[in-house]
Design a protein around this motif. Structure first.
Motif, PDB file in Angstrom:
ATOM      1  N   GLU A  47      10.538 -13.928  17.352  1.00 59.98           N
ATOM      2  CA  GLU A  47       9.532 -12.970  16.879  1.00 59.98           C
ATOM      3  C   GLU A  47       9.391 -11.797  17.852  1.00 59.98           C
ATOM      4  O   GLU A  47       9.398 -10.634  17.453  1.00 59.98           O
ATOM      5  CB  GLU A  47       8.158 -13.649  16.749  1.00 59.98           C
ATOM      6  N   ARG A  50      12.399  -9.505  18.023  1.00 62.52           N
ATOM      7  CA  ARG A  50      12.477  -8.598  16.879  1.00 62.52           C
ATOM      8  C   ARG A  50      11.501  -7.438  17.046  1.00 62.52           C
ATOM      9  O   ARG A  50      11.804  -6.300  16.719  1.00 62.52           O
ATOM     10  CB  ARG A  50      12.219  -9.346  15.573  1.00 62.52           C
ATOM     11  N   GLY A 100       5.349  -3.126   7.998  1.00 61.81           N
ATOM     12  CA  GLY A 100       5.617  -3.695   6.685  1.00 61.81           C
ATOM     13  C   GLY A 100       5.997  -5.162   6.715  1.00 61.81           C
ATOM     14  O   GLY A 100       6.445  -5.727   5.730  1.00 61.81           O
ATOM     15  N   GLY A 101       5.812  -5.832   7.855  1.00 67.28           N
ATOM     16  CA  GLY A 101       6.098  -7.265   7.936  1.00 67.28           C
ATOM     17  C   GLY A 101       4.884  -8.061   7.518  1.00 67.28           C
ATOM     18  O   GLY A 101       3.964  -7.537   6.879  1.00 67.28           O
ATOM     19  N   LEU A 102       4.888  -9.328   7.893  1.00 67.55           N
ATOM     20  CA  LEU A 102       3.778 -10.188   7.515  1.00 67.55           C
ATOM     21  C   LEU A 102       2.631 -10.076   8.514  1.00 67.55           C
ATOM     22  O   LEU A 102       1.571 -10.634   8.314  1.00 67.55           O
ATOM     23  CB  LEU A 102       4.239 -11.647   7.448  1.00 67.55           C
ATOM     24  N   LEU A 104       2.559 -11.440  11.428  1.00 70.36           N
ATOM     25  CA  LEU A 104       2.353 -12.732  12.102  1.00 70.36           C
ATOM     26  C   LEU A 104       3.156 -12.830  13.390  1.00 70.36           C
ATOM     27  O   LEU A 104       3.017 -13.782  14.136  1.00 70.36           O
ATOM     28  CB  LEU A 104       2.744 -13.886  11.174  1.00 70.36           C
ATOM     29  N   GLY A 105       4.017 -11.835  13.626  1.00 69.81           N
ATOM     30  CA  GLY A 105       4.926 -11.901  14.771  1.00 69.81           C
ATOM     31  C   GLY A 105       4.213 -12.166  16.084  1.00 69.81           C
ATOM     32  O   GLY A 105       4.423 -13.194  16.706  1.00 69.81           O
TER      33      GLY A 105
ATOM     34  N   ASP B  23      19.439 -10.747  10.957  1.00 72.01           N
ATOM     35  CA  ASP B  23      18.554 -10.187   9.937  1.00 72.01           C
ATOM     36  C   ASP B  23      19.291  -9.532   8.762  1.00 72.01           C
ATOM     37  O   ASP B  23      18.904  -9.708   7.616  1.00 72.01           O
ATOM     38  CB  ASP B  23      17.571  -9.192  10.587  1.00 72.01           C
ATOM     39  N   ASP B  56      11.952 -18.220  11.451  1.00 72.67           N
ATOM     40  CA  ASP B  56      10.896 -17.364  11.981  1.00 72.67           C
ATOM     41  C   ASP B  56      10.269 -16.581  10.835  1.00 72.67           C
ATOM     42  O   ASP B  56      10.604 -16.806   9.676  1.00 72.67           O
ATOM     43  CB  ASP B  56      11.437 -16.460  13.096  1.00 72.67           C
ATOM     44  N   SER B  57       9.358 -15.654  11.166  1.00 76.92           N
ATOM     45  CA  SER B  57       8.630 -14.995  10.081  1.00 76.92           C
ATOM     46  C   SER B  57       9.565 -14.140   9.226  1.00 76.92           C
ATOM     47  O   SER B  57       9.316 -13.955   8.042  1.00 76.92           O
ATOM     48  CB  SER B  57       7.474 -14.157  10.636  1.00 76.92           C
ATOM     49  N   ARG B  61       9.792 -14.726   5.407  1.00 83.06           N
ATOM     50  CA  ARG B  61       9.517 -13.675   4.429  1.00 83.06           C
ATOM     51  C   ARG B  61      10.645 -13.575   3.404  1.00 83.06           C
ATOM     52  O   ARG B  61      10.420 -13.380   2.217  1.00 83.06           O
ATOM     53  CB  ARG B  61       9.354 -12.337   5.157  1.00 83.06           C
ATOM     54  N   LEU B  93       2.750 -20.967  13.103  1.00 82.59           N
ATOM     55  CA  LEU B  93       2.964 -19.520  13.033  1.00 82.59           C
ATOM     56  C   LEU B  93       2.054 -18.888  11.981  1.00 82.59           C
ATOM     57  O   LEU B  93       1.774 -17.701  12.033  1.00 82.59           O
ATOM     58  CB  LEU B  93       4.441 -19.265  12.687  1.00 82.59           C
ATOM     59  N   LEU B  95       2.635 -19.395   8.562  1.00 85.06           N
ATOM     60  CA  LEU B  95       3.391 -19.189   7.326  1.00 85.06           C
ATOM     61  C   LEU B  95       3.406 -20.492   6.529  1.00 85.06           C
ATOM     62  O   LEU B  95       3.927 -21.486   6.997  1.00 85.06           O
ATOM     63  CB  LEU B  95       4.838 -18.852   7.662  1.00 85.06           C
TER      64      LEU B  95
END
Lengths: 134, 136, 289
Positions: A47, A50, A100-102, A104-105, B23, B56-57, B61, B93, B95
């Motif tokens: 996370e 990224r 624009g992600g969730l 939550l990173g 990704d 991961d997220s 997603r 996390l 999710l």
């Protein structure tokens, strides 16, 4: 505390993120973390890496094996020279995102680590330090 | 670029993710899969993640997106084989993949999809029976 | 006085020292608990003294001292595992002081400078060994405690199979956050191993649940769902239900009053049911209908 062994890896592409994940997994296992703790820490590393790539425009991660008495662990320091984070409190809120992600990173990874620290200066960059102890 | 293969099995598509995806690979998979659902008229999508050591997220997603797009295209997505450590981490996390169905393994996943297919087929037969009657 | 002289003195008066030391140990109650046999003690005493002589007299003192420390470590470890107290363990070394002092006094009584030197040398070595003994003892006890903790953790997390595809985890005793985590990881692992569709977490035997534990339970239910299995929580005590509501923990999961109800629900959900067999008049309940 023993002098930490430090290595540096670049984070410039999404391939690098995969490499960081694999290296963190290897070192977490070597530090004696259990499979669940390894998974949590690798996920957190993914996370943050990224974020370093997407928001910081790339950077590096320093990996340190740490030891405090009988406790072994792994510390990761992510650094970038991107725009920085204007409000760290806001960045750590579940669901908050500028990309624009969730969202939550950052907030989610904090729950996956034993240590979590962010230093950021707008315009200069961001440093995120995370650690997980056995 | 390396791509993840999509296999067609009856009226379902099976994707087995075996590598630590970067990704772009995840994004490509999302696109490829959407195209394949439309082409094949598949009613179910099975994503086997039993080899994945982390989700991961970003991957989370992707799974959510695939499920949502499939639903719009009238296919049901079942994520199968998530490892315990991965599941614990995803929950921590934050999710929970609410829109995604899950099953323990590919076999159970197929059962879920077959049940759905059976429902769809029942409806088809009933409509056919009605047509016959009106034709009399 | 050189150390070699101490060695010679001890070697010369070996029998006498052994006898005295034996008395000291017996008077100190080394054998009274019955954990150690007389023959064993005699062997330990003789081995130690011989190594001690080597350690103070040979040219290769380093090797001999290592062997001596090793010997002390072994004796102390054995005593820790046998359940000796720290004092009883340390006494093994320290009770040698008096016999050695007596021997040296008799040998060098007139030469007080040499005597003092000898006494100091002996004290230094024995004190060092005493500390080493304590350290080993402590370490061994810690090892025992860690092993027992593991055993307890394993004992207290039995995941049982109730039916094909239905597991139960009967939790007993107070749940702290760490134990809950271990229990939950075990449950999720068992779900994979058994290919279970349903897992029943029975908390009848749990006296209290705090917010953290409640959250762990909920996280486990969520994790199980991600893996493709459903959880049922059974046996929530009235007080716990109240506590949870007061704490604002919403148990947004399937819960049943007891394990039997939970099993019934899981059986129904997997397309099965439990039926009472109506036996024919006079027929045995065990004969097939």
């Amino acid at each position: 505390m023993n002098a930490p062994v430090t290595d540096t890896m670049p984070i410039q592409s999404s391939d690098d993120i995969v490499r960081v994940r694999q290296e963190v997994r290897r070192r977490a296992a070597a530090a004696g973390l259990g499979i669940v703790d390894q998974t949590k820490f690798v996920t957190a590393a993914s996370e943050i890496a990224r974020n370093t790539l997407d928001y910081g425009g790339g950077g590096i991660v320093r990996l340190e094996a740490v030891q405090d008495g009988a406790r072994k662990g792994l510390r990761l320091i992510f650094e970038d020279h991107g725009p920085g984070i204007a409000s760290i409190d806001l960045a750590l809120t579940d669901g908050y995102t500028t990309g624009g992600g969730l969202g939550l990173g950052l907030s989610g990874s904090r729950r996956l680590c034993n240590e979590f620290a962010i230093e950021s200066k707008p315009g200069e960059g961001t440093r995120v330090t995370i650690a997980r102890w056995k | 670029m390396e791509r993840i293969p999509i296999l067609k099995m009856g009226r379902a598509l099976l994707i087995t993710i075996q590598v630590d995806m970067h990704d772009q690979m995840a994004i490509a998979l999302e696109e490829d899969l959407t195209t394949r659902i439309a082409q094949t008229g598949a009613k179910g999508v099975l994503i086997d993640i039993s080899s994945l050591e982390i989700v991961d997220s970003f991957i989370g997603r992707m799974l959510d997106n695939i499920a949502a797009v499939s639903r719009v295209l009238d296919a049901e997505t079942v994520v199968v084989g998530m490892r315990p450590a991965v599941a614990i981490t995803l929950v921590e996390l934050g999710l929970t993949l609410q829109g995604v169905k899950t099953a323990l393994n590919v076999e159970r996943g197929f059962e879920l999809i077959s049940r759905r297919l059976a429902e769809i087929e029942t409806v088809v037969v009933e409509i056919g029976a009605e047509d016959e009657r009106s034709g009399d | 006085m050189a150390q070699a002289d101490i060695g010679q003195t001890i070697a010369k008066r070996r029998a006498e020292i052994l006898k005295d030391w034996g008395h000291q140990l017996r008077d100190g109650g080394a054998l009274s608990s019955g954990r150690l046999k007389e023959a064993e003690l005699d062997t330990q005493v003789r081995e130690f003294l011989d190594l001690f002589v080597q350690a103070v007299s040979t040219n290769e003192a380093d090797t001999a001292r290592k062997a001596l420390r090793q010997n002390v470590a072994e004796v102390s470890r054995a005593r820790a595992i046998q359940g000796f107290t720290p004092t009883e363990t340390a006494t093994f070394i320290f009770s040698l002081k008096q016999p050695l002092f007596d021997a040296l006094t008799q040998e060098f009584g007139k030469d007080s400078a040499a005597l003092i030197q000898g006494l100091l040398a002996v004290t230094e070595i024995l004190d060092g060994l005493g500390l080493h003994s304590m350290e080993t003892f402590q370490k061994s006890r810690e090892e025992v405690i860690i092993r027992q903790q593991k055993e307890i953790a394993e004992l207290s997390t039995p995941v049982v199979k109730l039916w094909d595809g239905i597991l139960a985890l009967p939790l007993i005793g107070t749940l702290d956050s760490e134990r809950t985590q271990v229990v939950m990881e075990n449950l999720l692992q068992s779900i994979v191993e058994h290919g279970a569709d349903y897992a029943i977490i029975d908390i009848t035997g749990v006296p209290t649940v705090d917010t953290l534990v409640a959250q762990h339970l909920l996280k486990t239910v969520a994790a199980a769902r991600l893996m493709g299995a459903d959880c049922i929580i059974s046996g929530i005590r009235p007080q716990i239900a109240q506590t949870m509501v007061h704490l604002g923990v919403e148990l947004n999961v399937v819960s049943k009053a007891n394990l039997a109800d939970a099993l019934g629900a899981a059986l129904r959900a997997t397309g099965r049911t439990v039926a009472t067999i109506k036996s024919a008049s006079g027929g045995s309940a065990l004969s097939k209908a």
